[in-house]
Scaffold this active site. Structure first.
Site, PDB file in Angstrom:
ATOM      1  N   GLY A 169       4.673  -5.719  14.672  1.00  0.00           N
ATOM      2  CA  GLY A 169       4.002  -7.090  14.183  1.00  0.00           C
ATOM      3  C   GLY A 169       4.702  -7.493  12.985  1.00  0.00           C
ATOM      4  O   GLY A 169       5.139  -8.752  12.723  1.00  0.00           O
ATOM      5  N   ASP A 170       4.694  -6.862  12.019  1.00  0.00           N
ATOM      6  CA  ASP A 170       5.278  -7.087  10.622  1.00  0.00           C
ATOM      7  C   ASP A 170       6.636  -7.170  10.595  1.00  0.00           C
ATOM      8  O   ASP A 170       7.264  -8.249   9.912  1.00  0.00           O
ATOM      9  CB  ASP A 170       4.829  -5.915   9.533  1.00  0.00           C
ATOM     10  CG  ASP A 170       3.325  -5.856   9.141  1.00  0.00           C
ATOM     11  OD1 ASP A 170       2.807  -6.902   9.586  1.00  0.00           O
ATOM     12  OD2 ASP A 170       2.787  -4.885   8.838  1.00  0.00           O
ATOM     13  N   ASN A 175       0.880  -1.199   0.110  1.00  0.00           N
ATOM     14  CA  ASN A 175      -0.047  -0.036   0.164  1.00  0.00           C
ATOM     15  C   ASN A 175       0.808   1.148  -0.095  1.00  0.00           C
ATOM     16  O   ASN A 175       2.054   1.144   0.421  1.00  0.00           O
ATOM     17  CB  ASN A 175      -0.772  -0.004   1.472  1.00  0.00           C
ATOM     18  CG  ASN A 175      -1.956  -0.806   1.378  1.00  0.00           C
ATOM     19  OD1 ASN A 175      -2.551  -1.240   0.501  1.00  0.00           O
ATOM     20  ND2 ASN A 175      -2.275  -1.144   2.557  1.00  0.00           N
ATOM     21  N   VAL A 176       0.147   2.277  -0.240  1.00  0.00           N
ATOM     22  CA  VAL A 176       0.833   3.750   0.175  1.00  0.00           C
ATOM     23  C   VAL A 176      -0.199   4.080   1.331  1.00  0.00           C
ATOM     24  O   VAL A 176      -1.177   4.112   1.417  1.00  0.00           O
ATOM     25  CB  VAL A 176       0.969   4.472  -0.876  1.00  0.00           C
ATOM     26  CG1 VAL A 176       0.906   6.184  -0.484  1.00  0.00           C
ATOM     27  CG2 VAL A 176       1.663   4.314  -1.981  1.00  0.00           C
ATOM     28  N   ALA A 226       4.427  -6.148   2.087  1.00  0.00           N
ATOM     29  CA  ALA A 226       5.578  -5.302   1.731  1.00  0.00           C
ATOM     30  C   ALA A 226       6.291  -4.932   3.026  1.00  0.00           C
ATOM     31  O   ALA A 226       7.572  -5.284   3.085  1.00  0.00           O
ATOM     32  CB  ALA A 226       5.130  -3.956   1.170  1.00  0.00           C
ATOM     33  N   LYS A 241       0.771  -4.993   4.890  1.00  0.00           N
ATOM     34  CA  LYS A 241       1.711  -6.004   5.668  1.00  0.00           C
ATOM     35  C   LYS A 241       2.479  -6.955   4.978  1.00  0.00           C
ATOM     36  O   LYS A 241       3.639  -7.085   5.318  1.00  0.00           O
ATOM     37  CB  LYS A 241       0.397  -6.826   6.313  1.00  0.00           C
ATOM     38  CG  LYS A 241      -0.614  -6.149   7.687  1.00  0.00           C
ATOM     39  CD  LYS A 241      -1.291  -7.006   7.904  1.00  0.00           C
ATOM     40  CE  LYS A 241      -0.361  -7.683   8.940  1.00  0.00           C
ATOM     41  NZ  LYS A 241       0.013  -6.830  10.128  1.00  0.00           N
ATOM     42  N   THR A 243       3.804   1.262  15.365  1.00  0.00           N
ATOM     43  CA  THR A 243       3.429   0.895  13.910  1.00  0.00           C
ATOM     44  C   THR A 243       4.453   0.095  13.428  1.00  0.00           C
ATOM     45  O   THR A 243       5.435   0.200  13.097  1.00  0.00           O
ATOM     46  CB  THR A 243       3.118   2.213  13.272  1.00  0.00           C
ATOM     47  OG1 THR A 243       2.403   3.119  13.808  1.00  0.00           O
ATOM     48  CG2 THR A 243       2.355   1.841  11.940  1.00  0.00           C
ATOM     49  N   GLY A 288       7.053   5.555  12.250  1.00  0.00           N
ATOM     50  CA  GLY A 288       6.834   5.241  10.931  1.00  0.00           C
ATOM     51  C   GLY A 288       6.980   3.399  11.138  1.00  0.00           C
ATOM     52  O   GLY A 288       7.297   2.751  12.050  1.00  0.00           O
TER      53      GLY A 288
HETATM   54  P1  ATP Z   1       1.246  -3.921  15.023  1.00  0.00           P
HETATM   55  O1  ATP Z   1      -0.393  -4.209  14.789  1.00  0.00           O
HETATM   56  O2  ATP Z   1       1.383  -2.807  15.753  1.00  0.00           O
HETATM   57  O3  ATP Z   1       2.141  -3.790  14.023  1.00  0.00           O
HETATM   58  P2  ATP Z   1       1.050  -6.369  16.573  1.00  0.00           P
HETATM   59  O4  ATP Z   1      -0.438  -6.165  17.485  1.00  0.00           O
HETATM   60  O5  ATP Z   1       0.861  -7.218  15.431  1.00  0.00           O
HETATM   61  O6  ATP Z   1       1.745  -4.741  16.384  1.00  0.00           O
HETATM   62  P3  ATP Z   1       2.641  -6.643  18.716  1.00  0.00           P
HETATM   63  O7  ATP Z   1       2.451  -7.763  19.859  1.00  0.00           O
HETATM   64  O8  ATP Z   1       2.255  -5.267  19.420  1.00  0.00           O
HETATM   65  O9  ATP Z   1       2.135  -6.873  17.451  1.00  0.00           O
HETATM   66  O10 ATP Z   1       4.297  -6.585  18.591  1.00  0.00           O
HETATM   67  C1  ATP Z   1       5.161  -7.444  18.054  1.00  0.00           C
HETATM   68  C2  ATP Z   1       6.394  -7.660  18.861  1.00  0.00           C
HETATM   69  O11 ATP Z   1       7.180  -6.406  18.350  1.00  0.00           O
HETATM   70  C3  ATP Z   1       6.209  -8.046  20.174  1.00  0.00           C
HETATM   71  O12 ATP Z   1       6.226  -9.426  20.287  1.00  0.00           O
HETATM   72  C4  ATP Z   1       7.520  -7.614  20.653  1.00  0.00           C
HETATM   73  O13 ATP Z   1       8.638  -8.674  20.325  1.00  0.00           O
HETATM   74  C5  ATP Z   1       7.796  -6.304  20.002  1.00  0.00           C
HETATM   75  N1  ATP Z   1       7.381  -5.106  20.663  1.00  0.00           N
HETATM   76  C6  ATP Z   1       6.263  -4.296  20.440  1.00  0.00           C
HETATM   77  N2  ATP Z   1       6.063  -3.582  21.169  1.00  0.00           N
HETATM   78  C7  ATP Z   1       7.123  -3.327  21.947  1.00  0.00           C
HETATM   79  C8  ATP Z   1       7.812  -2.776  22.895  1.00  0.00           C
HETATM   80  N3  ATP Z   1       7.091  -1.532  23.554  1.00  0.00           N
HETATM   81  N4  ATP Z   1       9.092  -2.860  23.507  1.00  0.00           N
HETATM   82  C9  ATP Z   1       9.662  -3.916  23.057  1.00  0.00           C
HETATM   83  N5  ATP Z   1       9.085  -4.703  22.073  1.00  0.00           N
HETATM   84  C10 ATP Z   1       7.917  -4.435  21.323  1.00  0.00           C
END
Ligand code: ATP
Length: 304
Positions: free
Chosen positions: A256-257, A14-15, A45, A43, A253, A292
């Site tokens: 998770g990716d 996406n952009v 990309a 997700k 942000t 970002g």
């Molecule tokens: P998003 O939708 O924000 O991309 P998500 O909900 O899919 O995230 P999260 O569980 O929030 O995924 O984060 C993924 C991983 O990133 C976590 O398992 C952890 O290893 C790391 N992480 C996220 N937040 C933090 C933080 N505040 N400090 C250290 N590591 C973090």
């Protein structure tokens, strides 16, 4: 044909159009925003960039439109050396996420799938062979996800976000399923066919997912780290908790990716799942210290 590719990601690009404003507009209201930025996202990309920066030879297979956003959507991937020759260039628009963010960092998001919606079974089948570890998410049509599973030659990392309906026979082939706490409960509800969302603690949810036939599950827990559950040779489920590195988080942000892409890169390298998840957590912890999504991904692994 990409024979030396270690990680293939089939998914969305996406952009992101992010507008910053004092407060979000209500229905029928117009507010003046202070500024906006155009950044690459999606997700698929994001995960492809993370896999490449984590050291894997990576291919991204997706679709962009014939507009000026296509170049922005793929720019960081091209720079990181991600193989892009099988990205389809369609007649329509590149996928766009319109993100409004207010002064309290509250946001509202509208996603226009655009070319991502063309990634159905015929499009994925037309791409041909999928080499190495395959990574899939929930931002392309379910038929495209099923076709990619069918074409996989090695293990499939499934990060079903957003959680969409996917047949049990595919869900249980994920190895591992990567989900945050909320997504894990939604997927468990799908697999158990129950009406209620489970409020069990995460280790119990992970065990119940394995009881449904999954051989491994990683539940991410934000700043708390993650849980890895996997079936051992005797059919027993081992659960390992991996704490997150303590860091000053300014923007999560795309964390998770980053985690999923880095996890796939280490699995491709031959790491056992728990070690790969530990690496992925340290990689993701670097990203939350910067603003970002793709812009926050580490260009060097020195501080890992
Ligand atoms: P998003 O939708 O924000 O991309 P998500 O909900 O899919 O995230 P999260 O569980 O929030 O995924 O984060 C993924 C991983 O990133 C976590 O398992 C952890 O290893 C790391 N992480 C996220 N937040 C933090 C933080 N505040 N400090 C250290 N590591 C973090």
């Amino acid at each position: 044909m990409a024979t030396n590719v270690q990680v293939t990601i089939v998914g969305s690009s996406n952009v992101d159009i992010t507008a910053l404003m004092d407060r979000l507009p209500g229905p029928g209201e117009t507010v003046l925003a202070d500024s906006y930025r155009l950044t690459p996202g999606g997700k698929g990309a994001n995960q492809a960039l993370a896999a490449a920066l984590a050291g894997a030879r990576t291919e991204f297979i997706g679709a962009v439109g014939n507009d000026s956003h296509a170049e922005i959507a793929l720019g960081q991937l091209a720079e990181a050396g991600v193989k892009l020759d099988r990205v389809a260039h369609t007649d329509g628009a590149t996928g766009v996420a319109i993100i409004s963010v207010d002064a309290q960092a509250e946001n509202s998001i509208a996603v226009i799938s655009g070319a991502n919606a063309t990634m159905d079974a015929p499009a994925v089948n037309a791409a041909g062979e999928l080499s190495g570890i395959l990574v899939l998410q929930g931002e392309i049509p379910a038929s495209g996800i099923r076709a990619a599973f069918d074409a996989a030659r090695e293990q499939v990392v499934l990060n079903l976000a957003p959680v969409i309906e996917l047949d049990r026979e595919y869900l249980v082939r994920a190895n591992p399923l990567v989900a945050n706490e909320h997504e894990a409960a939604l997927i468990l509800r799908q697999l158990e066919g129950s009406a209620e969302l489970s409020t069990d603690p995460e280790p119990v949810i992970a065990r119940r997912l394995c009881a449904q036939g999954l051989s491994s599950v990683v539940v991410t827990l934000g700043g708390e780290g993650c849980l890895v559950a996997s079936l051992d040779g005797d059919g027993k489920v081992d659960v390992t908790r991996i704490p997150a590195r303590k860091v000053e988080a300014v923007d999560t942000t795309g964390a998770g990716d980053a985690f999923t892409g880095a996890l796939a890169a280490r699995l491709a390298h031959g790491d056992p799942l728990v070690e790969a998840a530990d690496f992925a957590g340290r990689f993701a912890a670097l990203t939350v210290q910067h603003h970002g999504a793709q812009a926050s991904y580490p260009r060097s692994l020195e501080n890992l």
